[in-house]
Design an enzyme around this catalytic site. Sequence first.
Site, mmCIF file in Angstrom:
data_model
loop_
_atom_site.group_PDB
_atom_site.id
_atom_site.type_symbol
_atom_site.label_atom_id
_atom_site.label_comp_id
_atom_site.label_asym_id
_atom_site.label_seq_id
_atom_site.Cartn_x
_atom_site.Cartn_y
_atom_site.Cartn_z
ATOM 1 N N ASN A 8 0.851 -1.188 0.000
ATOM 2 C CA ASN A 8 0.000 0.000 0.000
ATOM 3 C C ASN A 8 0.893 1.245 0.000
ATOM 4 O OD1 ASN A 8 -1.409 2.297 1.094
ATOM 5 N ND2 ASN A 8 -3.088 0.931 1.604
ATOM 6 N N HIS A 11 0.914 6.311 1.647
ATOM 7 C CA HIS A 11 1.684 7.299 2.411
ATOM 8 C C HIS A 11 2.796 7.961 1.612
ATOM 9 C CE1 HIS A 11 -0.834 6.862 5.758
ATOM 10 N NE2 HIS A 11 -0.616 5.566 5.854
ATOM 11 N N HIS A 44 -5.641 3.388 -1.663
ATOM 12 C CA HIS A 44 -6.980 3.672 -1.113
ATOM 13 C C HIS A 44 -7.403 5.046 -1.612
ATOM 14 C CE1 HIS A 44 -9.735 3.748 2.722
ATOM 15 N NE2 HIS A 44 -10.360 4.133 1.637
ATOM 16 N N ARG A 46 -9.742 7.724 -1.169
ATOM 17 C CA ARG A 46 -10.750 8.212 -0.215
ATOM 18 C C ARG A 46 -11.602 9.303 -0.860
ATOM 19 N NH1 ARG A 46 -10.495 7.223 5.095
ATOM 20 N NH2 ARG A 46 -8.901 5.747 5.743
ATOM 21 N N ARG A 50 -7.359 12.589 0.230
ATOM 22 C CA ARG A 50 -6.314 13.244 1.030
ATOM 23 C C ARG A 50 -4.929 12.667 0.774
ATOM 24 N NH1 ARG A 50 -8.560 10.636 6.431
ATOM 25 N NH2 ARG A 50 -7.120 8.900 6.632
ATOM 26 N N GLU A 71 -8.553 0.176 -3.131
ATOM 27 C CA GLU A 71 -9.446 0.159 -1.958
ATOM 28 C C GLU A 71 -10.337 1.381 -2.038
ATOM 29 O OE1 GLU A 71 -7.228 0.464 1.611
ATOM 30 O OE2 GLU A 71 -6.226 -1.436 1.330
ATOM 31 N N THR A 102 -8.513 3.124 8.142
ATOM 32 C CA THR A 102 -9.697 2.262 8.205
ATOM 33 C C THR A 102 -9.737 1.593 9.583
ATOM 34 O OG1 THR A 102 -9.203 1.803 5.887
ATOM 35 C CG2 THR A 102 -10.951 0.500 6.902
ATOM 36 N N GLU A 153 -10.854 -9.787 2.387
ATOM 37 C CA GLU A 153 -9.626 -9.377 3.082
ATOM 38 C C GLU A 153 -9.962 -9.339 4.561
ATOM 39 O OE1 GLU A 153 -7.325 -6.056 1.633
ATOM 40 O OE2 GLU A 153 -6.401 -5.769 3.601
ATOM 41 N N HIS A 193 -3.806 -4.904 7.540
ATOM 42 C CA HIS A 193 -4.011 -3.783 8.456
ATOM 43 C C HIS A 193 -3.143 -3.952 9.699
ATOM 44 C CE1 HIS A 193 -5.561 -0.356 10.479
ATOM 45 N NE2 HIS A 193 -6.234 -0.048 9.396
HETATM 46 N N1 PXP Z 1 -5.868 -3.353 3.912
HETATM 47 C C1 PXP Z 1 -6.857 -2.431 4.035
HETATM 48 C C2 PXP Z 1 -8.232 -2.819 3.612
HETATM 49 C C3 PXP Z 1 -6.592 -1.142 4.520
HETATM 50 O O1 PXP Z 1 -7.582 -0.262 4.637
HETATM 51 C C4 PXP Z 1 -5.264 -0.815 4.864
HETATM 52 C C5 PXP Z 1 -4.964 0.581 5.323
HETATM 53 O O2 PXP Z 1 -5.125 1.460 4.259
HETATM 54 C C6 PXP Z 1 -4.268 -1.790 4.701
HETATM 55 C C7 PXP Z 1 -4.596 -3.057 4.248
HETATM 56 C C8 PXP Z 1 -2.841 -1.512 5.042
HETATM 57 O O3 PXP Z 1 -2.739 -1.244 6.396
HETATM 58 P P1 PXP Z 1 -1.351 -0.747 7.002
HETATM 59 O O4 PXP Z 1 -1.051 0.564 6.345
HETATM 60 O O5 PXP Z 1 -1.647 -0.631 8.455
HETATM 61 O O6 PXP Z 1 -0.337 -1.790 6.665
#
Ligand code: PXP
Length: 238
Positions: A8, A11, A44, A46, A50, A71, A102, A153, A193
């Site tokens: 992901n 960031h 993701h 949103r 953001r 996502e 999330t 997931e 997550h």
């Molecule tokens: N999976 C989902 C569905 C999420 O919403 C997130 C956070 O955006 C992640 C995985 C990744 O989580 P993390 O950034 O805590 O590794």
Amino acid sequence: MTLKLGVNIDHVATLRNARKAAYPDPIDAAAICLAAGADFIVVHLRKDQRHITQKDVEQLCKLFPGKIHLECAATDFAEKIALKCKPHSVCIVPEVPGEVTTTGGLKFTPAVQKRIFSMVEKLHKKHILVSLFIDPVAADLRVAARLGADIVELCTRQYSEAKTAKQCQKQVQDLALSALLAQELGMQVHAGHGLDYHNVLAVADIGGISCMNIGFSIITRSLFAGLPSAVEEMKNLL
Ligand code: PXP
């Protein structure tokens, strides 16, 4: 089964947007992650855009076909972009305005189920796989299967926040039972997550999970170790 890694990169966009600059560019990040062994790039989108923006999603899907896992919430805005950009897969997540990240899996009220069912149908017509982000709870897995999800997931937030060995063990057990049931119901299993270089192993050891989606720990480690090393290190743990 080889465990796949979805990185992901939200960031990277968070950092870019903090300075309202053109860099660091999520496209460069995606290319580096894939070259370092990531199997998928997770973003993701949103409602408030953001971090990842509509333009990012459009470019990423164009440049990395078959590699983007989008996502988003079950909203008209996200649905329109997903249908237009055709990512490899879409993970429908709950979205609460102002949340830091999330907070958990989907809450399947009748209205939510109705909205998701219609979104799943439309995505399937465009040959986009659909994942639903859920807590490791049997009833939710059954609803996900009824709604036509290809993938569930499993939310590992409660596992990642467990304070004691006993709590941790209970969460791993719930995830393992859910992974088993999901497969019996004909769905692929992903997890994600709050996973990091220390807590990922117990989840990776659960049979039946095919992909882990990990963001924050990899992107933050990359600040010190570099993005290729951060991705390679995680991939090696899986
Ligand atoms: N999976 C989902 C569905 C999420 O919403 C997130 C956070 O955006 C992640 C995985 C990744 O989580 P993390 O950034 O805590 O590794």
